[in-house]
Design a protein around this motif. Structure first.
Motif, mmCIF file in Angstrom:
data_model
loop_
_atom_site.group_PDB
_atom_site.id
_atom_site.type_symbol
_atom_site.label_atom_id
_atom_site.label_comp_id
_atom_site.label_asym_id
_atom_site.label_seq_id
_atom_site.Cartn_x
_atom_site.Cartn_y
_atom_site.Cartn_z
ATOM 1 N N THR A 124 50.987 -0.766 -12.107
ATOM 2 C CA THR A 124 49.777 -1.281 -12.736
ATOM 3 C C THR A 124 49.887 -1.144 -14.245
ATOM 4 N N ASN A 125 48.858 -1.567 -14.945
ATOM 5 C CA ASN A 125 48.835 -1.545 -16.398
ATOM 6 C C ASN A 125 48.763 -0.102 -16.901
ATOM 7 N N LEU A 126 49.773 0.323 -17.635
ATOM 8 C CA LEU A 126 49.835 1.701 -18.112
ATOM 9 C C LEU A 126 48.830 1.983 -19.218
ATOM 10 N N LEU A 127 48.237 0.950 -19.793
ATOM 11 C CA LEU A 127 47.244 1.154 -20.849
ATOM 12 C C LEU A 127 45.829 1.224 -20.292
ATOM 13 N N GLN A 128 45.692 1.365 -18.984
ATOM 14 C CA GLN A 128 44.392 1.633 -18.388
ATOM 15 C C GLN A 128 44.214 3.139 -18.238
ATOM 16 N N PRO A 129 42.985 3.637 -18.356
ATOM 17 C CA PRO A 129 42.757 5.063 -18.123
ATOM 18 C C PRO A 129 42.916 5.410 -16.647
ATOM 19 N N LYS A 130 42.978 6.697 -16.384
ATOM 20 C CA LYS A 130 43.305 7.194 -15.038
ATOM 21 C C LYS A 130 42.390 6.618 -13.952
ATOM 22 N N GLN A 131 41.087 6.637 -14.166
ATOM 23 C CA GLN A 131 40.158 6.198 -13.136
ATOM 24 C C GLN A 131 40.416 4.753 -12.722
ATOM 25 N N MET A 132 40.692 3.901 -13.687
ATOM 26 C CA MET A 132 40.962 2.494 -13.380
ATOM 27 C C MET A 132 42.291 2.341 -12.654
ATOM 28 N N ARG A 133 43.306 3.091 -13.078
ATOM 29 C CA ARG A 133 44.605 3.012 -12.405
ATOM 30 C C ARG A 133 44.482 3.443 -10.940
ATOM 31 N N GLN A 134 43.804 4.563 -10.749
ATOM 32 C CA GLN A 134 43.682 5.088 -9.387
ATOM 33 C C GLN A 134 42.891 4.134 -8.503
ATOM 34 N N SER A 135 41.835 3.564 -9.048
ATOM 35 C CA SER A 135 41.017 2.628 -8.269
ATOM 36 C C SER A 135 41.823 1.407 -7.863
ATOM 37 N N GLU A 136 42.599 0.865 -8.808
ATOM 38 C CA GLU A 136 43.396 -0.317 -8.507
ATOM 39 C C GLU A 136 44.484 -0.018 -7.491
ATOM 40 N N LEU A 137 45.133 1.134 -7.638
ATOM 41 C CA LEU A 137 46.210 1.489 -6.718
ATOM 42 C C LEU A 137 45.695 1.690 -5.295
ATOM 43 N N TRP A 138 44.519 2.286 -5.185
ATOM 44 C CA TRP A 138 43.981 2.510 -3.851
ATOM 45 C C TRP A 138 43.540 1.190 -3.214
ATOM 46 N N SER A 139 42.874 0.335 -3.991
ATOM 47 C CA SER A 139 42.371 -0.915 -3.424
ATOM 48 C C SER A 139 43.505 -1.867 -3.068
ATOM 49 N N ARG A 140 44.614 -1.833 -3.810
ATOM 50 C CA ARG A 140 45.709 -2.778 -3.568
ATOM 51 C C ARG A 140 46.796 -2.209 -2.667
ATOM 52 N N TYR A 141 47.081 -0.900 -2.801
ATOM 53 C CA TYR A 141 48.228 -0.336 -2.096
ATOM 54 C C TYR A 141 47.890 0.836 -1.176
ATOM 55 N N ARG A 142 46.654 1.318 -1.254
ATOM 56 C CA ARG A 142 46.198 2.408 -0.398
ATOM 57 C C ARG A 142 47.008 3.699 -0.577
ATOM 58 N N PHE A 143 47.236 4.082 -1.837
ATOM 59 C CA PHE A 143 47.783 5.410 -2.076
ATOM 60 C C PHE A 143 47.180 5.975 -3.359
ATOM 61 N N ILE A 144 47.181 7.279 -3.432
ATOM 62 C CA ILE A 144 46.677 7.994 -4.607
ATOM 63 C C ILE A 144 47.880 8.535 -5.361
ATOM 64 N N CYS A 145 48.024 8.096 -6.584
ATOM 65 C CA CYS A 145 49.169 8.513 -7.386
ATOM 66 C C CYS A 145 49.044 9.976 -7.782
ATOM 67 N N CYS A 146 50.140 10.716 -7.631
ATOM 68 C CA CYS A 146 50.161 12.139 -7.985
ATOM 69 C C CYS A 146 51.249 12.432 -9.011
ATOM 70 N N CYS A 147 51.538 11.451 -9.849
ATOM 71 C CA CYS A 147 52.537 11.676 -10.890
ATOM 72 C C CYS A 147 52.004 12.686 -11.901
ATOM 73 N N GLU A 148 52.879 13.077 -12.803
ATOM 74 C CA GLU A 148 52.509 14.104 -13.778
ATOM 75 C C GLU A 148 51.336 13.678 -14.643
ATOM 76 N N ARG A 149 51.320 12.411 -15.041
ATOM 77 C CA ARG A 149 50.233 11.927 -15.889
ATOM 78 C C ARG A 149 48.917 11.875 -15.119
ATOM 79 N N CYS A 150 48.956 11.344 -13.914
ATOM 80 C CA CYS A 150 47.723 11.217 -13.128
ATOM 81 C C CYS A 150 47.193 12.573 -12.673
ATOM 82 N N SER A 151 48.084 13.558 -12.506
ATOM 83 C CA SER A 151 47.679 14.874 -12.001
ATOM 84 C C SER A 151 47.254 15.824 -13.104
#
Length: 424
Positions: A57-84
């Motif tokens: 996804t777009n790396l210039l989005q804040p965490k909440q938007m990234r997580q929302s998009e990833l869950w709605s499109r791919y059904r996973f919660i990112c646990c990378c260093e930045r997101c965590s």
């Protein structure tokens, strides 16, 4: 194997893991053999057993938007260093920060804090509507007006159903807020389209030329601001390297287009030479960008050891050149005049946005002055293209489409054309 394990295998986490250093490393694994991830190059050294991550996804989005998009499109919660990260990383904090000058936290009631999120949603809708109006209905002028009014004036809290805000503070976005970055991207494009439309009338209405030049330089200014802003974020988040490469290339292309605009011919009334600037002056004696880019194109891959020195040389050069042309690029835009420098963001964290000095445009009125400005714009464009191409070669390799795009532009400007292209 449960569903979560299947998902984790099918969809890798979102971001490349952060490194202890800001230097993007090349694609050598621990055994010194080239390592590729889904036909992509890694931007850091990969340790044995380390998880490899790719961008979804777009790396210039804040965490909440990234997580929302990833869950709605791919059904996973990112646990990378930045997101965590807790608290959020410096980049994620900046991407969603409201300018401290717009709302004094000491005077904000708890009720008004509730309305903060509402105001951000309204700002998002407003900007999205302006962009949609431009993209779908082809009205770049109205889009520019709406976006710049919002960036400059902010948004007032409004009375909401079931409650009332006694005072009406203005909400302004931090200049590196993700919505601002979206606006800069759109404004650079919209001003470029407006300039092209006017230049299309050149043969019939010469009076449009100077207006087209004004629009072109505003477009170039927004492109330069976007590149400088994302480069500042890149210093804290190496996974932004591909985004930064694209923005520097776009800024360089925009600046070179400006330096070649037929609108400069209007200055012939002051005996300004209409011919293109002398191309020999593109060679910079203060940095090795040109030599390094040529070496990458014709001889070798980008080297890790060179990155810090090349980046430092580039920033030193573009800062000096930008100081010579920035006031020429921004005379028609109140928002841009709030920035003393589109490259140096050292004021972040130490100065409030409202305290940025208003830059008074200085326009040379002599033929020699206009020729110098045009030459500096050309030099700045070449620097931006070279550095963007250098970053692209790190991300995608020296034979990538993006690196070739830079090469083609510079060849057209006769910057690289005299070199023989050696094959591997």
């Amino acid at each position: 194997m449960d569903q979560s394990q299947l998902l984790s295998q099918r969809f890798l986490p979102l971001f490349p893991l952060s490194t202890a250093t800001l230097l993007p490393q090349l694609h050598q694994a621990s055994d010194s053999s080239p390592t590729y991830c889904l036909n992509k190059r890694s931007i850091k050294r990969i340790k044995q057993g380390e998880q490899v991550t790719v961008t979804y996804t777009n790396l210039l989005q804040p965490k909440q938007m990234r997580q929302s998009e990833l869950w709605s499109r791919y059904r996973f919660i990112c646990c990378c260093e930045r997101c965590s990260a807790s608290p959020p990383t410096n980049v994620d904090h900046t991407l969603q920060e409201i300018s401290s000058a717009s709302l004094d936290a000491s005077s904000v009631s708890s009720d008004q804090n509730v309305y903060r999120d509402y105001a951000i949603r309204r700002l998002t809708d407003y900007i999205d509507d302006a962009i949609l109006q431009y993209l779908s209905f082809g009205d770049p002028e109205l889009c520019c007006e709406k976006l710049e009014n919002l960036l400059t004036q902010g948004l007032l809290y409004e009375q909401l159903e079931g409650g009332e805000v006694k005072s009406q503070p203005t909400i302004k976005l931090h200049p590196l807020h993700f919505l601002c970055l979206n606006a800069y991207t759109t404004l650079a494009s919209a001003y470029k389209v407006r300039a092209s439309d006017l230049l299309g009338l050149y043969s019939e209405m010469d009076e449009h030329l100077l207006e087209a030049l004004d629009l072109s330089r505003t477009s170039a200014a927004y492109s330069l601001l976007l590149a400088g802003a994302t480069h500042h974020l890149f210093r804290f988040e190496s996974s932004l390297i591909a985004t930064v490469a694209n923005f520097w290339i776009s800024a360089g292309d925009s600046l070179l287009t400006l330096s070649r605009s037929p609108a400069w011919s209007e200055f012939a009334k002051w005996d300004l030479p209409i011919a293109n600037p002398p191309l020999l002056k593109h060679i910079c004696s203060k940095c090795s960008l040109m030599d390094n880019f040529k070496a990458i194109l014709f001889h070798r891959e980008a080297q890790n050891a060179d990155f810090e020195d090349i980046s430092s040389e580039f920033l030193d050069c573009v800062t000096i050149i930008t100081q010579k042309v920035w006031s020429f690029l921004i005379p028609g835009c109140c928002y841009l005049r709030a920035f003393k420098d589109p490259i140096d963001f050292s004021w972040l964290g130490t100065s409030k946005y409202s305290s940025l000095r208003d830059v008074r445009p200085h326009l040379c009125c002599t033929a020699e002055g206009h020729l110098q400005e045009r030459m500096h714009i050309f030099q700045l464009g070449v620097h931006c293209l070279l550095y963007g191409g250098y970053l692209a070669s790190i991300c995608y390799g020296r034979h990538s489409n993006l690196t070739s795009q830079v090469q083609n532009i510079l060849d057209c400007e006769e910057c690289l054309i005299n070199d023989s292209h050696e094959s591997d």
